[in-house]
Design a protein around this motif. Structure first.
Motif: not given
Lengths: 336, 69
Positions: A75-80
């Motif tokens: 999720l963090f990777s995709l949001l970034v």
């Protein structure tokens, strides 16, 4: 809503290939273009490295596997990626524009070795439930999987990134802490099952006369035609997981348009509403089983449950989706 | 045209939900004969199918919201 987490998208000019335009008019930057910005955005490499190493950890040392960690990192990777695809590099922040040094990458890789060794020595996922030092060490190894990325960047760069990507970190941190709370449900089941059964008994009693309640680890609602046993599988945990997965999809797709505080409120409210919907689902089973057809309930309650939970999610989304979104900027309009 | 295609996609996904669940249920019945899936697999099939339908519904709503602006 003006707050630390409020979206500032409509006020931020985007600079891509030397052309400055408003963010709302800006189509998403394509991934290859985004990839060329990795030198300016070390967070991209950090997120990709953490995701890759975490996947490798889980592959090579299965006892380390933890879906919450994987979901939070993904999720963090995709949001970034989502944020960088529509927002500019924030030059106002004092950030060290550095790529990852080979030395740091090497240390990062070597730090995983003790974790592999520890997890494979303990060998069994069941060791996590072992009350001895083995369980403690394995639990420690599962948590320490998050530490190696810390060596990838300097302290100054980390501080800068933590400031710049705070909303993304909060969102992924919430995913880490709240996704599929199986152990919490196991601990709470003796109390929660009683509360759930009492609620179902009350709701069912509004439509069916002669309902009884038999307490126990798996409480039973006794009826004139059908008795309903409330097992752990009826706790609503799978419904929560479905809601969380779909909410993650919403976050990734609409991250740049969401109002942060409303999203947080919507998430908390959604979790509560899914539990309430689960109680209503079981009460409906009691009513239909005792008033219409017990056979229908016995044969189709699993399938009907999934259709029902999906319908509840879509209903919630239908009601709250526009409320979650920030209003689009009014281009070309004049203030009266 | 796109709207028709989206509707077909949602219908297809809904069909998959039903089909997946019915197949899983039949296999679950076969468990007594030691050939079927267990309850965990049944739940897994259910959540995947439900997530697909829910995701398709969300994307449809997102598209409609964007078009209506």
């Amino acid at each position: 809503m003006s707050s630390g987490l409020a979206s500032t998208r409509s006020q931020v000019p985007v600079v891509v290939a030397g052309v400055a335009i408003r963010a709302v008019d800006q189509p998403a930057v394509r991934l290859p273009v985004l990839w060329t910005r990795r030198r300016q955005e070390p967070v991209l490499l950090v997120a990709a490295s953490a995701l890759f190493s975490l996947s490798l950890d889980f592959l090579l040392a299965p006892p380390l596997r933890n879906t919450s960690f994987l979901l939070a990192t993904t999720l963090f990777s995709l949001l970034v990626v989502r944020r960088l695809s529509v927002h500019p590099v924030d030059i106002a922040l004092d950030k060290t524009p550095a790529t990852l040094s080979p030395l740091r990458l090497t240390i990062f890789c070597f730090l995983h070795l003790p974790l592999f060794a520890l997890a494979n020595l303990l060998s069994s996922p069941d060791a996590l439930y072992d009350g001895s030092y083995r369980g403690f060490l394995l639990a420690l190894a599962k948590v320490l999987v998050f530490l190696p990325p810390a060596v990838l960047l300097t302290r100054r760069t980390w501080q800068s990134l933590l400031r710049q990507f705070r909303p993304e970190l909060i969102a992924s941190g919430l995913a880490l802490l709240t996704y599929f709370p199986f152990r919490l449900f196991v601990v709470a089941w003796p109390f929660y099952s009683t509360l759930l059964a009492r609620t179902v008994h009350f709701l069912g009693g509004l439509f069916v006369t002669g309902l009884g309640y038999a307490p126990g680890t798996s409480p039973t609602i006794t009826g004139p035609v059908l008795d309903v046993h409330i097992l752990f599988a009826c706790s609503g945990l799978d419904g929560l997981r479905l809601f969380q997965l779909l909410f993650s999809l919403l976050l990734v797709c609409d991250w740049d348009r969401l109002r942060r505080w409303r999203t947080l409120t919507g998430y908390a409210a959604g979790l509560g509403l899914m539990l309430i919907a689960n109680a209503i689902r079981i009460a409906a089973m009691v009513v239909v089983g005792n008033r219409i057809s017990a056979d229908l309930v016995v044969r189709y309650h699993l399938e009907a449950g999934w259709v029902y939970i999906t319908a509840v999610f879509l209903l919630l989304l239908l009601v709250s989706y526009r409320w979650l979104l920030a209003p689009a900027a009014n281009h070309g309009s004049t203030g009266a | 045209m796109k709207r028709i295609a989206t509707s077909i996609a949602v219908l297809a996904l809904s069909g998959m939900l039903g089909a997946t669940q019915l197949v899983a249920r039949d296999k679950h019945k076969d468990k007594d004969d030691h050939r079927g899936v267990n309850a965990t697999e049944l739940a897994g099939a259910g959540i995947i199918a439900a997530a697909m339908v829910g995701g398709a519904g969300y994307l449809l709503l997102r598209r409609r919201t964007r078009l209506s602006k």
